[in-house]
Motif scaffolding. Structure first.
Motif, PDB file in Angstrom:
ATOM      1  N   ARG A   6       0.828  -1.212   0.000  1.00 46.88           N
ATOM      2  CA  ARG A   6       0.000   0.000   0.000  1.00 46.88           C
ATOM      3  C   ARG A   6       0.855   1.253   0.000  1.00 46.88           C
ATOM      4  O   ARG A   6       0.549   2.226  -0.679  1.00 46.88           O
ATOM      5  CB  ARG A   6      -0.945   0.013   1.203  1.00 46.88           C
ATOM      6  N   ILE A   7       1.937   1.238   0.774  1.00 44.67           N
ATOM      7  CA  ILE A   7       2.836   2.390   0.815  1.00 44.67           C
ATOM      8  C   ILE A   7       3.485   2.604  -0.545  1.00 44.67           C
ATOM      9  O   ILE A   7       3.558   3.738  -1.039  1.00 44.67           O
ATOM     10  CB  ILE A   7       3.910   2.211   1.915  1.00 44.67           C
ATOM     11  N   MET A   8       3.958   1.530  -1.167  1.00 48.16           N
ATOM     12  CA  MET A   8       4.605   1.643  -2.478  1.00 48.16           C
ATOM     13  C   MET A   8       3.629   2.219  -3.506  1.00 48.16           C
ATOM     14  O   MET A   8       4.005   3.053  -4.325  1.00 48.16           O
ATOM     15  CB  MET A   8       5.128   0.285  -2.944  1.00 48.16           C
ATOM     16  N   TRP A   9       2.376   1.790  -3.474  1.00 47.87           N
ATOM     17  CA  TRP A   9       1.380   2.329  -4.390  1.00 47.87           C
ATOM     18  C   TRP A   9       1.129   3.802  -4.097  1.00 47.87           C
ATOM     19  O   TRP A   9       1.073   4.628  -5.004  1.00 47.87           O
ATOM     20  CB  TRP A   9       0.073   1.544  -4.274  1.00 47.87           C
ATOM     21  N   ALA A  10       0.974   4.138  -2.825  1.00 45.07           N
ATOM     22  CA  ALA A  10       0.655   5.512  -2.442  1.00 45.07           C
ATOM     23  C   ALA A  10       1.796   6.473  -2.774  1.00 45.07           C
ATOM     24  O   ALA A  10       1.546   7.637  -3.098  1.00 45.07           O
ATOM     25  CB  ALA A  10       0.323   5.577  -0.956  1.00 45.07           C
ATOM     26  N   LEU A  11       3.034   6.016  -2.709  1.00 41.43           N
ATOM     27  CA  LEU A  11       4.173   6.884  -3.025  1.00 41.43           C
ATOM     28  C   LEU A  11       4.077   7.435  -4.442  1.00 41.43           C
ATOM     29  O   LEU A  11       4.534   8.550  -4.707  1.00 41.43           O
ATOM     30  CB  LEU A  11       5.490   6.122  -2.865  1.00 41.43           C
ATOM     31  N   ASN A  12       3.499   6.693  -5.349  1.00 37.85           N
ATOM     32  CA  ASN A  12       3.370   7.131  -6.735  1.00 37.85           C
ATOM     33  C   ASN A  12       2.153   8.014  -6.973  1.00 37.85           C
ATOM     34  O   ASN A  12       2.029   8.579  -8.050  1.00 37.85           O
ATOM     35  CB  ASN A  12       3.283   5.913  -7.664  1.00 37.85           C
ATOM     36  N   ASN A  13       1.268   8.121  -5.996  1.00 36.19           N
ATOM     37  CA  ASN A  13      -0.011   8.775  -6.246  1.00 36.19           C
ATOM     38  C   ASN A  13      -0.381   9.905  -5.293  1.00 36.19           C
ATOM     39  O   ASN A  13      -1.162  10.769  -5.671  1.00 36.19           O
ATOM     40  CB  ASN A  13      -1.127   7.719  -6.227  1.00 36.19           C
ATOM     41  N   LEU A  62      10.294  -3.382   9.416  1.00 37.99           N
ATOM     42  CA  LEU A  62       9.634  -2.174   9.895  1.00 37.99           C
ATOM     43  C   LEU A  62      10.498  -0.948   9.635  1.00 37.99           C
ATOM     44  O   LEU A  62       9.989   0.116   9.279  1.00 37.99           O
ATOM     45  CB  LEU A  62       9.312  -2.285  11.382  1.00 37.99           C
ATOM     46  N   LYS A  63      11.800  -1.085   9.785  1.00 34.41           N
ATOM     47  CA  LYS A  63      12.712   0.027   9.524  1.00 34.41           C
ATOM     48  C   LYS A  63      12.637   0.443   8.053  1.00 34.41           C
ATOM     49  O   LYS A  63      12.699   1.634   7.729  1.00 34.41           O
ATOM     50  CB  LYS A  63      14.147  -0.349   9.896  1.00 34.41           C
ATOM     51  N   GLU A  64      12.483  -0.520   7.155  1.00 40.95           N
ATOM     52  CA  GLU A  64      12.297  -0.201   5.733  1.00 40.95           C
ATOM     53  C   GLU A  64      11.010   0.596   5.522  1.00 40.95           C
ATOM     54  O   GLU A  64      10.984   1.553   4.741  1.00 40.95           O
ATOM     55  CB  GLU A  64      12.249  -1.475   4.893  1.00 40.95           C
ATOM     56  N   ILE A  65       9.962   0.212   6.238  1.00 44.15           N
ATOM     57  CA  ILE A  65       8.688   0.925   6.144  1.00 44.15           C
ATOM     58  C   ILE A  65       8.848   2.345   6.658  1.00 44.15           C
ATOM     59  O   ILE A  65       8.357   3.298   6.044  1.00 44.15           O
ATOM     60  CB  ILE A  65       7.575   0.167   6.892  1.00 44.15           C
ATOM     61  N   PHE A  66       9.551   2.524   7.773  1.00 41.38           N
ATOM     62  CA  PHE A  66       9.766   3.865   8.313  1.00 41.38           C
ATOM     63  C   PHE A  66      10.469   4.749   7.291  1.00 41.38           C
ATOM     64  O   PHE A  66      10.144   5.921   7.130  1.00 41.38           O
ATOM     65  CB  PHE A  66      10.587   3.825   9.597  1.00 41.38           C
ATOM     66  N   GLY A  67      11.436   4.192   6.590  1.00 38.39           N
ATOM     67  CA  GLY A  67      12.146   4.945   5.563  1.00 38.39           C
ATOM     68  C   GLY A  67      11.227   5.380   4.434  1.00 38.39           C
ATOM     69  O   GLY A  67      11.307   6.516   3.958  1.00 38.39           O
ATOM     70  N   LEU A  68      10.337   4.490   4.015  1.00 37.61           N
ATOM     71  CA  LEU A  68       9.384   4.847   2.958  1.00 37.61           C
ATOM     72  C   LEU A  68       8.384   5.900   3.429  1.00 37.61           C
ATOM     73  O   LEU A  68       8.005   6.793   2.666  1.00 37.61           O
ATOM     74  CB  LEU A  68       8.627   3.607   2.484  1.00 37.61           C
ATOM     75  N   LEU A  69       7.965   5.814   4.675  1.00 39.82           N
ATOM     76  CA  LEU A  69       6.983   6.759   5.198  1.00 39.82           C
ATOM     77  C   LEU A  69       7.532   8.176   5.264  1.00 39.82           C
ATOM     78  O   LEU A  69       6.769   9.144   5.200  1.00 39.82           O
ATOM     79  CB  LEU A  69       6.494   6.312   6.578  1.00 39.82           C
ATOM     80  N   SER A  72       8.887   9.713   3.010  1.00 41.24           N
ATOM     81  CA  SER A  72       8.666  10.349   1.711  1.00 41.24           C
ATOM     82  C   SER A  72       7.343  11.114   1.657  1.00 41.24           C
ATOM     83  O   SER A  72       7.147  11.933   0.767  1.00 41.24           O
ATOM     84  CB  SER A  72       8.675   9.299   0.603  1.00 41.24           C
ATOM     85  N   PHE A  73       6.439  10.850   2.583  1.00 40.11           N
ATOM     86  CA  PHE A  73       5.152  11.536   2.614  1.00 40.11           C
ATOM     87  C   PHE A  73       5.276  12.863   3.352  1.00 40.11           C
ATOM     88  O   PHE A  73       6.046  12.978   4.301  1.00 40.11           O
ATOM     89  CB  PHE A  73       4.087  10.684   3.312  1.00 40.11           C
ATOM     90  N   ILE A  74       4.488  13.843   2.922  1.00 33.81           N
ATOM     91  CA  ILE A  74       4.408  15.104   3.658  1.00 33.81           C
ATOM     92  C   ILE A  74       3.756  14.844   5.002  1.00 33.81           C
ATOM     93  O   ILE A  74       4.180  15.351   6.032  1.00 33.81           O
ATOM     94  CB  ILE A  74       3.607  16.156   2.853  1.00 33.81           C
ATOM     95  N   ASP A  75       2.716  14.037   4.981  1.00 29.86           N
ATOM     96  CA  ASP A  75       1.979  13.703   6.196  1.00 29.86           C
ATOM     97  C   ASP A  75       1.406  12.301   6.041  1.00 29.86           C
ATOM     98  O   ASP A  75       0.947  11.926   4.966  1.00 29.86           O
ATOM     99  CB  ASP A  75       0.844  14.712   6.412  1.00 29.86           C
ATOM    100  N   PHE A  76       1.447  11.517   7.110  1.00 36.96           N
ATOM    101  CA  PHE A  76       0.862  10.181   7.083  1.00 36.96           C
ATOM    102  C   PHE A  76       0.378   9.815   8.476  1.00 36.96           C
ATOM    103  O   PHE A  76       0.816  10.401   9.472  1.00 36.96           O
ATOM    104  CB  PHE A  76       1.868   9.122   6.594  1.00 36.96           C
TER     105      PHE A  76
END
Length: 75
Positions: free
Chosen positions: A14-21, A52-59, A61-65
């Protein structure tokens, strides 16, 4: 633990999809223990903690989550 692995992999997708959109996101998960682990961000040296650390890194990239728990009955 198998259920948490499935939940964390689904969250990663879901995060990977949301990063593109989107730049702001709300992720809803029906695993309270996973939400608590993510929101507490405690150091975890297990393989699961590494994921989980990988997820934190991806998160970052969002302005807000936000990651919230929802009852599976409301899905």
């Amino acid at each position: 633990m198998d259920i948490e692995w499935a939940e964390v992999e689904a969250l990663m997708e879901r995060i990977m999809w949301a990063l593109n959109n989107v730049t702001r996101a709300l992720f809803e998960i029906d695993s309270a223990s996973l939400v608590n682990r993510i929101n507490s961000r405690r150091e975890d040296i297990s393989i699961f903690g590494f994921r989980l650390k990988e997820i934190f890194g991806l998160l970052e990239s969002f302005i807000d989550f936000k990651i919230d728990w929802v009852a599976c009955l409301s899905n």
